[in-house]
Motif scaffolding. Structure first.
Motif, mmCIF file in Angstrom:
data_model
loop_
_atom_site.group_PDB
_atom_site.id
_atom_site.type_symbol
_atom_site.label_atom_id
_atom_site.label_comp_id
_atom_site.label_asym_id
_atom_site.label_seq_id
_atom_site.Cartn_x
_atom_site.Cartn_y
_atom_site.Cartn_z
ATOM 1 N N SER A 170 86.647 3.795 61.330
ATOM 2 C CA SER A 170 87.272 2.581 60.809
ATOM 3 C C SER A 170 88.610 2.314 61.491
ATOM 4 C CB SER A 170 87.481 2.700 59.294
ATOM 5 O OG SER A 170 88.212 1.606 58.792
ATOM 6 N N ASP B 126 91.183 1.743 59.919
ATOM 7 C CA ASP B 126 92.244 2.243 59.036
ATOM 8 C C ASP B 126 92.596 3.706 59.326
ATOM 9 O OD1 ASP B 126 90.145 3.682 57.978
ATOM 10 O OD2 ASP B 126 90.297 2.855 55.951
ATOM 11 N N THR B 127 92.214 4.228 60.483
ATOM 12 C CA THR B 127 92.487 5.586 60.998
ATOM 13 C C THR B 127 91.571 6.655 60.415
ATOM 14 O OG1 THR B 127 94.167 6.382 59.407
ATOM 15 C CG2 THR B 127 94.933 4.955 61.209
ATOM 16 N N THR B 128 90.609 6.278 59.582
ATOM 17 C CA THR B 128 89.786 7.289 58.911
ATOM 18 C C THR B 128 88.370 7.361 59.462
ATOM 19 O OG1 THR B 128 88.929 5.803 57.197
ATOM 20 C CG2 THR B 128 91.054 6.894 56.768
ATOM 21 N N CYS B 129 87.756 8.513 59.241
ATOM 22 C CA CYS B 129 86.316 8.707 59.385
ATOM 23 C C CYS B 129 85.769 9.092 58.011
ATOM 24 C CB CYS B 129 85.990 9.811 60.391
ATOM 25 S SG CYS B 129 86.326 9.392 62.110
ATOM 26 N N THR B 130 84.613 8.555 57.684
ATOM 27 C CA THR B 130 83.971 8.865 56.410
ATOM 28 C C THR B 130 82.598 9.452 56.679
ATOM 29 O OG1 THR B 130 85.112 7.012 55.344
ATOM 30 C CG2 THR B 130 83.231 7.946 54.180
ATOM 31 N N GLN C 91 86.260 11.869 53.245
ATOM 32 C CA GLN C 91 86.948 10.893 54.085
ATOM 33 C C GLN C 91 88.220 11.535 54.586
ATOM 34 O OE1 GLN C 91 88.815 7.190 52.409
ATOM 35 N NE2 GLN C 91 87.469 6.143 53.857
ATOM 36 N N LEU C 92 88.461 11.454 55.896
ATOM 37 C CA LEU C 92 89.620 12.117 56.459
ATOM 38 C C LEU C 92 90.367 11.186 57.391
ATOM 39 C CD1 LEU C 92 88.652 14.243 59.501
ATOM 40 C CD2 LEU C 92 86.850 13.286 58.077
ATOM 41 N N ILE C 93 91.682 11.357 57.464
ATOM 42 C CA ILE C 93 92.489 10.642 58.452
ATOM 43 C C ILE C 93 92.275 11.350 59.778
ATOM 44 C CG2 ILE C 93 94.821 9.996 59.140
ATOM 45 C CD1 ILE C 93 95.561 9.907 56.188
ATOM 46 N N ALA C 94 91.581 10.673 60.694
ATOM 47 C CA ALA C 94 91.144 11.325 61.926
ATOM 48 C C ALA C 94 92.104 11.104 63.088
ATOM 49 C CB ALA C 94 89.749 10.828 62.314
#
Length: 348
Positions: free
Chosen positions: A194, A196-200, A212-215
């Protein structure tokens, strides 16, 4: 539009996305037996053309094994408005006697509406006959679609939306999804990227987010699983390629950073030799090959293009063949079998 080796084997075919025009051509090398004094294999090149009514933004081959699903392609539109669509393209089959008089054609077997252009399309890696015929798309959300024969006997299909997966139901706004990958080892797992800096990581069976993590420090532009169900990598607007393990998400490994930290747009994991990952940066004419055993420094950079690269794909049955595609309207196939012995300057 956003832009979208040691052991060696023979190549087969490739798949990827971002066609970027209305005219889609499929090149097929068909093996045919010639009857005579001696039987010999003869290759006949067949070119099928399908004219989409809009610019093609995303595409994916189906690898389902039942005969009714052969030569099947999903394509997504790029129309700069809310209403977009997906088409399922199939090759019309003829009997052996009919094939002598008729030319095989591609036709639209199914079309369904899709909000906004698809950023990526993938068929379910569960390809066994009898399993549900699922297709996934990303855009504003992750959607799963179930394809079924419409019963007319004309080779056409119906598409039914199975589920919309949204991990932020408290807000009326969503962060667009740039890409996703469907785990081939465990088809219940899908990972999305995404802005929004994340991977889910989604559990398709329960229709819930596993984690969900800030990747990345900026937008995440792509995600891809390695062999197995636990290891995945991502690239993003911060210019880094990072590797994660679902069993210990408190840590990640930066395996490559682009010069001047230019955004990395896509990554492709070599399915036959998971030591190698291909990626490319925004507005770059070169494709970078990374050996994860020797991180930070590319093992190889592929040129050949006169405009920026927008797609790469490893051959699914070869460790050493890769295709790169660019804005110069070229798709170049490279043989990397000599990667450790001599420079590779030209495609095959």
């Amino acid at each position: 539009m956003m832009q979208n080796g040691k052991g060696l084997q023979d190549p087969n075919n490739t798949k990827h996305q971002n066609v970027g025009n209305h005219d889609y051509q499929y090149h097929h090398y068909h093996q045919q037996f010639i009857q005579g004094d001696n039987e010999e294999d003869h290759q006949r090149k067949e070119i099928y053309t399908y004219d989409a009514p809009w610019t093609v933004q995303a595409m994916a081959w189906s690898y389902r094994l039942d005969p009714s699903s052969y030569f099947r392609l999903a394509i997504g539109s790029f129309v700069e408005e809310y209403s977009n669509c997906v088409q399922i393209i199939k090759k019309r089959s003829f009997s052996k006697s009919e094939e002598k008089e008729k030319v095989s054609t591609l036709y639209n077997a199914c079309q369904f509406d899709h909000p906004y252009p698809c950023t990526k399309i993938l068929w379910s890696p569960d390809i066994n006959h009898g399993s549900r015929d699922l297709l996934a798309t990303t855009g504003d959300y992750l959607r799963l679609w179930n394809l079924t024969d419409d019963g007319t006997g004309c080779g056409t299909m119906n598409a039914r939306k199975e589920v919309i997966l949204n991990n932020n139901k408290k807000s009326e706004y969503c962060a667009p999804l740039t890409s996703f990958d469907w785990n081939e080892t465990d088809p219940t797992i899908i990972g999305t990227a995404s802005i929004d800096t994340t991977c889910t990581i989604w559990d398709v069976a329960t229709q819930t987010a596993r984690t969900q993590l800030i990747a990345h420090d900026r937008e995440v532009y792509d995600i891809a699983f390695a062999q197995g169900k636990d290891i995945f990598a991502s690239v993003g607007g911060d210019g880094s390629m990072r590797m994660f393990d679902l069993r210990k998400l408190e840590h990640s490994t930066i395996i490559y950073e682009s010069p001047r930290l230019s955004p990395l747009l896509r990554l492709e994991w070599n399915r036959q030799d998971p030591s190698y990952i291909a990626t490319f940066a925004l507005d770059s004419m070169r494709t970078v090959i990374i050996d994860i055993r020797l991180p930070s420094t590319p093992v190889l950079e592929l040129g050949g293009h006169s405009a920026c690269v927008n797609a790469t794909a490893w051959a699914p049955h070869s460790t050493c063949h890769i295709c790169t595609a660019g804005e110069d309207n070229q798709a170049l196939i490279w043989d990397l079998s000599t990667i450790h012995s001599r420079p590779i300057e030209d495609p095959i």
